[in-house]
Design an enzyme around this catalytic site. Structure first.
Site, PDB file in Angstrom:
ATOM      1  N   HIS A   1       2.511 -11.366  -6.709  1.00 11.42           N
ATOM      2  CA  HIS A   1       2.549 -10.895  -5.323  1.00 11.42           C
ATOM      3  C   HIS A   1       1.202 -11.112  -4.669  1.00 11.42           C
ATOM      4  O   HIS A   1       0.168 -10.778  -5.221  1.00 11.42           O
ATOM      5  CB  HIS A   1       2.922  -9.407  -5.272  1.00 11.42           C
TER       6      HIS A   1
ATOM      7  N   ASP B   1       8.891   1.885   2.893  1.00 12.50           N
ATOM      8  CA  ASP B   1       7.891   0.854   3.194  1.00 12.50           C
ATOM      9  C   ASP B   1       8.316   0.022   4.397  1.00 12.50           C
ATOM     10  O   ASP B   1       7.500  -0.328   5.243  1.00 12.50           O
ATOM     11  CB  ASP B   1       7.669  -0.056   1.981  1.00 12.50           C
TER      12      ASP B   1
ATOM     13  N   ARG C   1       3.020   0.339  11.073  1.00 11.38           N
ATOM     14  CA  ARG C   1       1.614  -0.033  10.862  1.00 11.38           C
ATOM     15  C   ARG C   1       1.283  -1.314  11.603  1.00 11.38           C
ATOM     16  O   ARG C   1       0.200  -1.479  12.152  1.00 11.38           O
ATOM     17  CB  ARG C   1       1.335  -0.206   9.354  1.00 11.38           C
TER      18      ARG C   1
ATOM     19  N   SER D   1       2.063   0.236  -0.289  1.00  6.52           N
ATOM     20  CA  SER D   1       3.150  -0.598   0.245  1.00  6.52           C
ATOM     21  C   SER D   1       3.543  -1.660  -0.784  1.00  6.52           C
ATOM     22  O   SER D   1       4.726  -1.824  -1.118  1.00  6.52           O
ATOM     23  CB  SER D   1       2.675  -1.242   1.553  1.00  6.52           C
TER      24      SER D   1
ATOM     25  N   LYS E   1       6.920  -1.254  -3.575  1.00  4.14           N
ATOM     26  CA  LYS E   1       8.008  -2.255  -3.669  1.00  4.14           C
ATOM     27  C   LYS E   1       8.074  -2.862  -5.067  1.00  4.14           C
ATOM     28  O   LYS E   1       9.138  -3.063  -5.631  1.00  4.14           O
ATOM     29  CB  LYS E   1       7.757  -3.396  -2.663  1.00  4.14           C
TER      30      LYS E   1
HETATM   31  N1  URA Z   1       1.851  -6.862   2.069  1.00 10.39           N
HETATM   32  C1  URA Z   1       2.628  -5.746   1.949  1.00 10.39           C
HETATM   33  O1  URA Z   1       3.712  -5.804   1.387  1.00 10.39           O
HETATM   34  N2  URA Z   1       2.159  -4.590   2.458  1.00 10.39           N
HETATM   35  C2  URA Z   1       0.967  -4.488   3.071  1.00 10.39           C
HETATM   36  O2  URA Z   1       0.621  -3.402   3.485  1.00 10.39           O
HETATM   37  C3  URA Z   1       0.171  -5.641   3.196  1.00 10.39           C
HETATM   38  C4  URA Z   1       0.639  -6.823   2.677  1.00 10.39           C
END
Ligand code: URA
Length: 433
Positions: A82, A161, A168, A183, A187
């Site tokens: 990620h 999220d 946000r 966040s 996930k």
């Molecule tokens: N990627 C995400 O999934 N969340 C964030 O807050 C920033 C980048």
């Protein structure tokens, strides 16, 4: 405790308990906490920060806000990668097939682009017919048979999220370490992977602009993941220049294919090799040297490219474009941007490069906007290159010529050209285990 009191406690610098954080997140998902209260909460966190314990509690509350994926029906180790978000970052399209070609499963949930950053799901949807929404059975079947499937995040996974991120994005609270860490890890923990490699970006195109901040973010996420029983590591990598030479969707798919053909740009190839190597290493495939050798062989033999084609076919896409990327639809209009003076490209504001691509139609300003897969930018020069006045810096692609002026202005303003060459920056700054 009321939402009001929780916001006030954070605003005044207090440390929230696990229960308070969970109550706030659960209330928000149920609609009992209003958007304006959640916005105020995010802003209070942005200013006051969070302790590691608070960030962990927020991560777990996000994880538990919806369904958790159960991949127990898929045999073998599952690994994910990620990125914290960047410009020209098409590494998932390259590393996931490499790793899958070497026997490690990739059951990947990816995001869409937002703001100046791109998203893997948008890039994949540039391939005609490619379906990024699969039911659970189909997703599992494809991962089991092909070794890899990449889908968008389902509405049921970490819904807190989804709601918080959208808020946000419009309240200037994305670039907060605890909010980013919770966040991403919320996930990731809701998905069912054994190992996770994080690509934590640093520089002008990243949410964390300095290496110190990126290191702290990497440490925090690695710790949260480990505490939740995942095998974790993070690379801190450069996002002070776009990755590779393309920014957009179709153009990035083509560049990813070229990279899997062994013809990709140096920086993109090096980062993909490093990420795939670390993913294999974490999955127990051998020493770092052995894993790197396997990765390079998978590219050289064409096996990783074949796995990408198999995944595209299994997900309903036109797999023929993997062998013939020239068949992908291209934008009807192009404009070349030229250097206003001679000199070295000493610095680019990478976030503004991402914004220039967005202005061409490659990204979305709001979640519900549709994107133009053919829009984007192909860079002719990168930081450190020498360019003469009047020579091309980049080619812009769009479906509407009126979009060129603003994008060109943004790109030129974001490009510094000077007489002396800049100091080289590393591509990979650190590895955090
Ligand atoms: N990627 C995400 O999934 N969340 C964030 O807050 C920033 C980048």
């Amino acid at each position: 405790m009321r939402a009001y009191d929780i916001i006030k406690k954070k605003r005044d610098g207090g440390e929230l308990s696990d229960g308070e954080i969970r109550a706030f997140v659960e209330g928000y998902v149920r609609g009992e906490v209003a958007d304006h209260q959640a916005s105020a909460f995010c802003m209070a966190v942005w200013f006051r920060g969070m302790s590691d314990a608070e960030t962990t509690a927020l991560t777990l509350a996000i994880r538990d806000s919806g369904e958790r994926l159960d991949c127990s029906g898929i045999d073998g180790i599952r690994v994910d990668k990620h990125s914290t978000g960047g410009v020209g970052d098409k590494t998932s399209l390259v590393v996931a097939p490499i790793v899958a070609s070497l026997g490690v499963k990739v059951a990947k949930m990816s995001g869409r682009g937002l703001g100046h950053t791109g998203g893997t799901v948008d890039k994949l949807e540039a391939i005609p017919g490619f379906c990024t929404m699969l039911d659970k059975q189909t997703f599992e079947r494809i991962v089991s048979e092909v070794g890899i499937a990449i889908v968008g995040q389902s509405a049921e996974l970490a819904p807190a999220d989804k709601k918080l991120y959208a808020l946000r994005d419009v309240t200037a609270t994305v670039d907060s370490m605890p909010l980013i860490a919770s966040s991403i890890m919320g996930k990731k923990l809701a998905a069912d992977d054994d190992c996770i490699v994080l690509d934590v970006k640093t520089g002008s195109g990243a949410f964390m602009k300095s290496v110190d901040e990126s290191r702290e973010l990497a440490r925090l996420m690695v710790e949260i993941g480990k505490r939740a029983g995942k095998k974790m590591l993070a690379l801190i990598t450069d996002m002070d220049r776009p990755l590779g030479r393309t920014i957009g969707n179709t153009v990035e798919v083509v560049e990813a294919i070229e990279t899997l053909q062994g013809k990709g740009p140096e920086d993109l190839t090096a980062l993909c090799v490093a990420l795939a190597t670390n993913m294999l290493y974490l999955s127990g495939k051998g020493s770092m040297d052995e894993c790197e050798r396997l990765v390079r062989e998978s590219i050289a033999s064409g096996e990783a490219l074949r796995v990408l084609a198999r995944m595209v076919e299994a997900q309903g896409g036109d797999a023929d474009v993997i062998a013939h990327p020239e068949r992908l639809a291209r934008a009807p209009f192009a404009r070349t941007v030229v250097a206003p003076r001679s000199g070295y490209i000493t610095r680019v504001n990478t976030e503004d490069y991402g914004t220039a691509a967005l202005l061409l139609g490659a990204g979305r300003k709001a979640m519900e906007d549709t994107i133009d897969p053919t829009a984007g930018i192909v860079l002719a020069v990168k930081t450190g290159d020498y360019v003469r006045a009047g020579e091309p810096i980049a080619t812009l692609y769009a479906s509407d010529e009126s979009l060129f002026d603003a994008a060109e202005r943004t790109l030129l303003a974001a490009t510094e050209i000077e007489d002396t060459a800049p100091q080289a920056r590393p591509l990979i700054f650190e590895r955090v285990e």
